[in-house]
Design a protein around this motif. Sequence first.
Motif, PDB file in Angstrom:
ATOM      1  N   MET A 168      27.556   7.890  10.267  1.00  0.00           N
ATOM      2  CA  MET A 168      26.371   8.105   9.466  1.00  0.00           C
ATOM      3  C   MET A 168      25.319   8.842  10.284  1.00  0.00           C
ATOM      4  O   MET A 168      25.170   8.612  11.465  1.00  0.00           O
ATOM      5  N   SER A 169      24.545   9.627   9.599  1.00  0.00           N
ATOM      6  CA  SER A 169      23.481  10.378  10.249  1.00  0.00           C
ATOM      7  C   SER A 169      22.211   9.538  10.311  1.00  0.00           C
ATOM      8  O   SER A 169      21.882   8.813   9.377  1.00  0.00           O
ATOM      9  N   SER A 170      21.486   9.651  11.424  1.00  0.00           N
ATOM     10  CA  SER A 170      20.234   8.905  11.549  1.00  0.00           C
ATOM     11  C   SER A 170      19.030   9.725  11.095  1.00  0.00           C
ATOM     12  O   SER A 170      17.896   9.299  11.231  1.00  0.00           O
ATOM     13  N   THR A 171      19.277  10.919  10.554  1.00  0.00           N
ATOM     14  CA  THR A 171      18.210  11.781  10.074  1.00  0.00           C
ATOM     15  C   THR A 171      17.591  11.181   8.823  1.00  0.00           C
ATOM     16  O   THR A 171      18.295  10.784   7.903  1.00  0.00           O
ATOM     17  N   LYS A 172      16.285  11.111   8.802  1.00  0.00           N
ATOM     18  CA  LYS A 172      15.568  10.570   7.655  1.00  0.00           C
ATOM     19  C   LYS A 172      15.592  11.594   6.529  1.00  0.00           C
ATOM     20  O   LYS A 172      15.270  12.755   6.720  1.00  0.00           O
ATOM     21  N   VAL A 173      15.955  11.155   5.351  1.00  0.00           N
ATOM     22  CA  VAL A 173      16.023  12.030   4.187  1.00  0.00           C
ATOM     23  C   VAL A 173      14.804  11.775   3.318  1.00  0.00           C
ATOM     24  O   VAL A 173      14.432  10.638   3.090  1.00  0.00           O
ATOM     25  N   GLY A 174      14.183  12.835   2.858  1.00  0.00           N
ATOM     26  CA  GLY A 174      13.012  12.715   2.001  1.00  0.00           C
ATOM     27  C   GLY A 174      12.602  14.071   1.502  1.00  0.00           C
ATOM     28  O   GLY A 174      13.311  15.056   1.684  1.00  0.00           O
ATOM     29  N   ARG A 175      11.465  14.126   0.850  1.00  0.00           N
ATOM     30  CA  ARG A 175      10.972  15.408   0.364  1.00  0.00           C
ATOM     31  C   ARG A 175      10.541  16.270   1.543  1.00  0.00           C
ATOM     32  O   ARG A 175       9.830  15.805   2.424  1.00  0.00           O
ATOM     33  N   PRO A 176      10.963  17.526   1.545  1.00  0.00           N
ATOM     34  CA  PRO A 176      10.511  18.410   2.630  1.00  0.00           C
ATOM     35  C   PRO A 176       9.019  18.701   2.494  1.00  0.00           C
ATOM     36  O   PRO A 176       8.481  18.748   1.396  1.00  0.00           O
ATOM     37  N   THR A 177       8.358  18.860   3.616  1.00  0.00           N
ATOM     38  CA  THR A 177       6.931  19.136   3.605  1.00  0.00           C
ATOM     39  C   THR A 177       6.600  20.120   4.712  1.00  0.00           C
ATOM     40  O   THR A 177       7.265  20.150   5.735  1.00  0.00           O
ATOM     41  N   GLU A 178       5.576  20.905   4.490  1.00  0.00           N
ATOM     42  CA  GLU A 178       5.128  21.849   5.508  1.00  0.00           C
ATOM     43  C   GLU A 178       4.236  21.144   6.522  1.00  0.00           C
ATOM     44  O   GLU A 178       4.095  21.593   7.638  1.00  0.00           O
ATOM     45  N   SER A 179       3.616  20.053   6.118  1.00  0.00           N
ATOM     46  CA  SER A 179       2.681  19.341   6.972  1.00  0.00           C
ATOM     47  C   SER A 179       3.207  17.923   7.220  1.00  0.00           C
ATOM     48  O   SER A 179       2.953  17.018   6.436  1.00  0.00           O
ATOM     49  N   VAL A 180       3.944  17.747   8.304  1.00  0.00           N
ATOM     50  CA  VAL A 180       4.498  16.439   8.622  1.00  0.00           C
ATOM     51  C   VAL A 180       3.364  15.505   9.027  1.00  0.00           C
ATOM     52  O   VAL A 180       2.518  15.856   9.846  1.00  0.00           O
ATOM     53  N   LYS A 181       3.351  14.332   8.440  1.00  0.00           N
ATOM     54  CA  LYS A 181       2.293  13.363   8.717  1.00  0.00           C
ATOM     55  C   LYS A 181       2.833  12.306   9.673  1.00  0.00           C
ATOM     56  O   LYS A 181       3.409  11.315   9.257  1.00  0.00           O
ATOM     57  N   GLU A 182       2.645  12.546  10.959  1.00  0.00           N
ATOM     58  CA  GLU A 182       3.171  11.649  11.985  1.00  0.00           C
ATOM     59  C   GLU A 182       2.133  10.653  12.480  1.00  0.00           C
ATOM     60  O   GLU A 182       2.478   9.647  13.074  1.00  0.00           O
ATOM     61  N   GLU A 183       0.871  10.926  12.269  1.00  0.00           N
ATOM     62  CA  GLU A 183      -0.205  10.073  12.792  1.00  0.00           C
ATOM     63  C   GLU A 183      -0.550   8.967  11.808  1.00  0.00           C
ATOM     64  O   GLU A 183      -0.579   9.183  10.599  1.00  0.00           O
ATOM     65  N   LEU A 184      -0.808   7.790  12.341  1.00  0.00           N
ATOM     66  CA  LEU A 184      -1.183   6.647  11.524  1.00  0.00           C
ATOM     67  C   LEU A 184      -2.590   6.216  11.903  1.00  0.00           C
ATOM     68  O   LEU A 184      -2.905   6.059  13.085  1.00  0.00           O
ATOM     69  N   ILE A 185      -3.436   6.056  10.897  1.00  0.00           N
ATOM     70  CA  ILE A 185      -4.810   5.616  11.115  1.00  0.00           C
ATOM     71  C   ILE A 185      -5.016   4.341  10.309  1.00  0.00           C
ATOM     72  O   ILE A 185      -4.660   4.279   9.137  1.00  0.00           O
ATOM     73  N   LYS A 186      -5.599   3.344  10.951  1.00  0.00           N
ATOM     74  CA  LYS A 186      -5.914   2.097  10.252  1.00  0.00           C
ATOM     75  C   LYS A 186      -7.426   1.973  10.156  1.00  0.00           C
ATOM     76  O   LYS A 186      -8.142   2.360  11.071  1.00  0.00           O
ATOM     77  N   ALA A 187      -7.895   1.432   9.050  1.00  0.00           N
ATOM     78  CA  ALA A 187      -9.333   1.241   8.867  1.00  0.00           C
ATOM     79  C   ALA A 187      -9.575  -0.073   8.138  1.00  0.00           C
ATOM     80  O   ALA A 187      -8.823  -0.429   7.232  1.00  0.00           O
ATOM     81  N   ARG A 188     -10.608  -0.751   8.522  1.00  0.00           N
ATOM     82  CA  ARG A 188     -11.017  -1.970   7.818  1.00  0.00           C
ATOM     83  C   ARG A 188     -12.057  -1.595   6.772  1.00  0.00           C
ATOM     84  O   ARG A 188     -12.983  -0.841   7.054  1.00  0.00           O
ATOM     85  N   VAL A 189     -11.874  -2.109   5.567  1.00  0.00           N
ATOM     86  CA  VAL A 189     -12.812  -1.847   4.476  1.00  0.00           C
ATOM     87  C   VAL A 189     -13.083  -3.161   3.752  1.00  0.00           C
ATOM     88  O   VAL A 189     -12.303  -4.102   3.822  1.00  0.00           O
ATOM     89  N   ASP A 190     -14.205  -3.196   3.040  1.00  0.00           N
ATOM     90  CA  ASP A 190     -14.483  -4.390   2.248  1.00  0.00           C
ATOM     91  C   ASP A 190     -13.736  -4.282   0.914  1.00  0.00           C
ATOM     92  O   ASP A 190     -13.156  -3.246   0.590  1.00  0.00           O
ATOM     93  N   SER A 191     -13.751  -5.364   0.154  1.00  0.00           N
ATOM     94  CA  SER A 191     -12.974  -5.395  -1.094  1.00  0.00           C
ATOM     95  C   SER A 191     -13.479  -4.374  -2.107  1.00  0.00           C
ATOM     96  O   SER A 191     -12.692  -3.805  -2.870  1.00  0.00           O
TER      97      SER A 191
END
Length: 62
Positions: free
Chosen positions: A1-24
């Motif tokens: 089996m291939s370990s390559t992730k399958v999904g929709r192709p995109t021109e702008s890969v979103k590799e960064e993760l940002i977390k934020a705390r917000v109120d309800s």
Amino acid sequence: MSSTKVGRPTESVKEELIKARVDSDLKEKLEFCAAKRGCSKSEIVRLGIENVFKQLNGEMDK
């Protein structure tokens, strides 16, 4: 089996993760906006950042 992730192709890969705390209240607004636009909460956050950036960049040009 291939370990390559399958999904929709995109021109702008979103590799960064940002977390934020917000109120309800802000979370509800985010969910409302995402539902109304029919997109993800992440997309709403990206749009918000782009809008603020454009505003600030426009102020610098004046």
